[in-house]
Scaffold this motif. Structure first.
Motif, short mmCIF file in Angstrom:
data_model
loop_
_atom_site.label_atom_id
_atom_site.label_comp_id
_atom_site.label_asym_id
_atom_site.label_seq_id
_atom_site.Cartn_x
_atom_site.Cartn_y
_atom_site.Cartn_z
N ALA A 80 -3.57 19.80 -24.64
CA ALA A 80 -3.87 20.10 -26.03
C ALA A 80 -4.74 21.35 -26.13
N SER A 81 -5.77 21.42 -25.32
CA SER A 81 -6.67 22.58 -25.35
C SER A 81 -5.95 23.87 -24.96
N ILE A 84 -3.43 24.88 -27.76
CA ILE A 84 -4.14 25.39 -28.95
C ILE A 84 -4.66 26.80 -28.70
N ALA A 85 -5.15 27.03 -27.49
CA ALA A 85 -5.68 28.36 -27.15
C ALA A 85 -4.57 29.39 -26.99
N ASP A 87 -1.02 29.13 -27.87
CA ASP A 87 -0.04 29.29 -28.96
C ASP A 87 -0.69 29.61 -30.30
N LEU A 88 -1.87 29.02 -30.56
CA LEU A 88 -2.50 29.22 -31.86
C LEU A 88 -3.62 30.26 -31.81
N MET A 90 -6.69 29.88 -30.96
CA MET A 90 -7.96 29.35 -31.47
C MET A 90 -9.11 29.60 -30.48
N SER A 95 -10.70 24.51 -29.46
CA SER A 95 -9.81 23.87 -28.48
C SER A 95 -10.50 22.69 -27.82
N MET A 98 -10.91 19.80 -30.41
CA MET A 98 -9.60 19.24 -30.74
C MET A 98 -9.02 18.46 -29.56
N SER A 233 -10.09 19.56 -21.20
CA SER A 233 -10.17 20.89 -21.79
C SER A 233 -10.92 21.85 -20.87
#
Length: 334
Positions: A80-81, A84-85, A87-88, A90, A95, A98, A233
């Motif tokens: 997830a981390s 998120i880092a 693709d998005l 963030m 990250s 989340m 993460s």
């Protein structure tokens, strides 16, 4: 010899705050001891496993609910981390948080149907969940890249400060370990903690006394998974590459072994178990392929000789005081 030990115990008890302060300074100064990058890497990995073992200890050691799929939440947090880092785009703090929330949410969804039941259902479900997550990570090519893994995970950057050296990673994991241990300590020494321990001692009796066992088991399970996600993460952004082989059932057994070896229901025990089971395989690197055999032997020996673990059911301060009082009583009688 006994006199020397008693003097040592007395000194430790009298200078408790001083010794704690010195110990904290020694830990904070670790990056300045001149250790090689390899040793620093082992220390940082030990920090990750302290979070994993301590979070599992909250569920298994203090609440008595055995999970065999802790690595699944570790993996959820890592993927997830990383996603998120990558693709998005963030920031790392987003990250990190989340990752913990998503892992906790996964635990919540599993816990709702299983924690209402007693017995070994949670162990069976988490075992299956760990394997499902591994297969998902292995076959969801569009998202996880399957066996190719996720490369190029960015290093953490907090408020514009990039973390890319061993010293900086050490202080980051030290902060995360401290937050994890303080949170678990406060939970255990609160009303919630007393409810968790009562569930471990006798779930039926605690329910009869008005304890909402389902609610407190859910708190322990989701908190445990949250910190596993946080550890995942950090791991993803530290190694900058993850693949499904890092989050298998073997990893869950390794984390559980740390809890059992150190002592179930003991915060210092989880720390000691993590230090031993991360450092010993590095010392015995020539027999790395027998690691799981060694873990199995350690668990068998511990179950036969000291089933409660190294520090299980041991309050070191209380034990030293009792030892000194006993010695004092014997002298008075003599």
């Amino acid at each position: 010899m006994n006199s020397l030990i008693n003097r040592l115990f007395k000194f430790i008890l009298e200078k408790n705050k001083l010794i704690s302060t010195i110990l904290i300074i020694l830990i904070v100064a670790i990056p300045y001891y001149g250790f090689s990058p390899y040793i620093m890497r082992i220390i940082i990995l030990t920090g990750i496993y302290i979070i994993l073992a301590s979070s599992l200890n909250l569920l298994t050691g203090f609440t008595g609910q055995v999970s065999l799929g802790h690595a699944a939440f570790y993996g959820i947090g890592a993927y997830a981390s990383a996603l998120i880092a990558i693709d998005l785009g963030m920031p790392y703090m987003v990250s990190l948080i989340m990752a913990g929330i998503i892992a906790g949410l996964a635990a919540f969804l599993i816990g709702v149907p299983t924690l209402k039941l007693e017995g070994t259902y949670l162990s069976i479900v988490t075992l299956g969940f760990c394997e499902i997550m591994r297969l998902t990570e292995l076959n969801w090519m569009d998202v996880t890249r399957g066996p190719l893994g996720l490369p190029g995970i960015p290093c953490p950057s907090i408020f514009g400060f990039a973390i890319d050296t061993d010293t900086e990673y050490f202080y980051l994991i030290l902060i995360l370990v401290t937050i994890c241990l303080v949170t678990i300590y406060n939970i255990i020494n609160s009303r919630t903690g007393r409810a968790l321990i009562s569930i471990k001692e006798d779930e039926l009796a605690s329910e009869a006394m008005g304890v909402n066992t389902f609610k407190y088991k859910m708190i322990a399970f989701t908190t445990s998974a949250f910190f596993a996600g946080i550890a995942g993460s950090f791991y993803a952004h530290y190694v900058t590459y993850i693949d499904p082989q890092s989050f298998t059932f073997d990893e869950s057994i390794q984390i559980l072994s740390m809890v059992i070896l150190g002592g179930m229901g003991s915060i210092p025990g989880a720390i000691i178990g993590s230090i031993i089971l991360v450092s010993v395989p590095e010392v015995l690197r020539s027999v790395q392929e027998y690691r799981m055999v060694i873990y199995g032997l350690v668990l068998v020996v511990m179950m036969l000789t000291r089933p409660q673990g190294i520090l299980g059911n041991v309050n070191i301060t209380k034990w030293m005081k009792e030892k000194l009082n006993k010695q004092k009583s014997q002298k008075e009688v003599a």
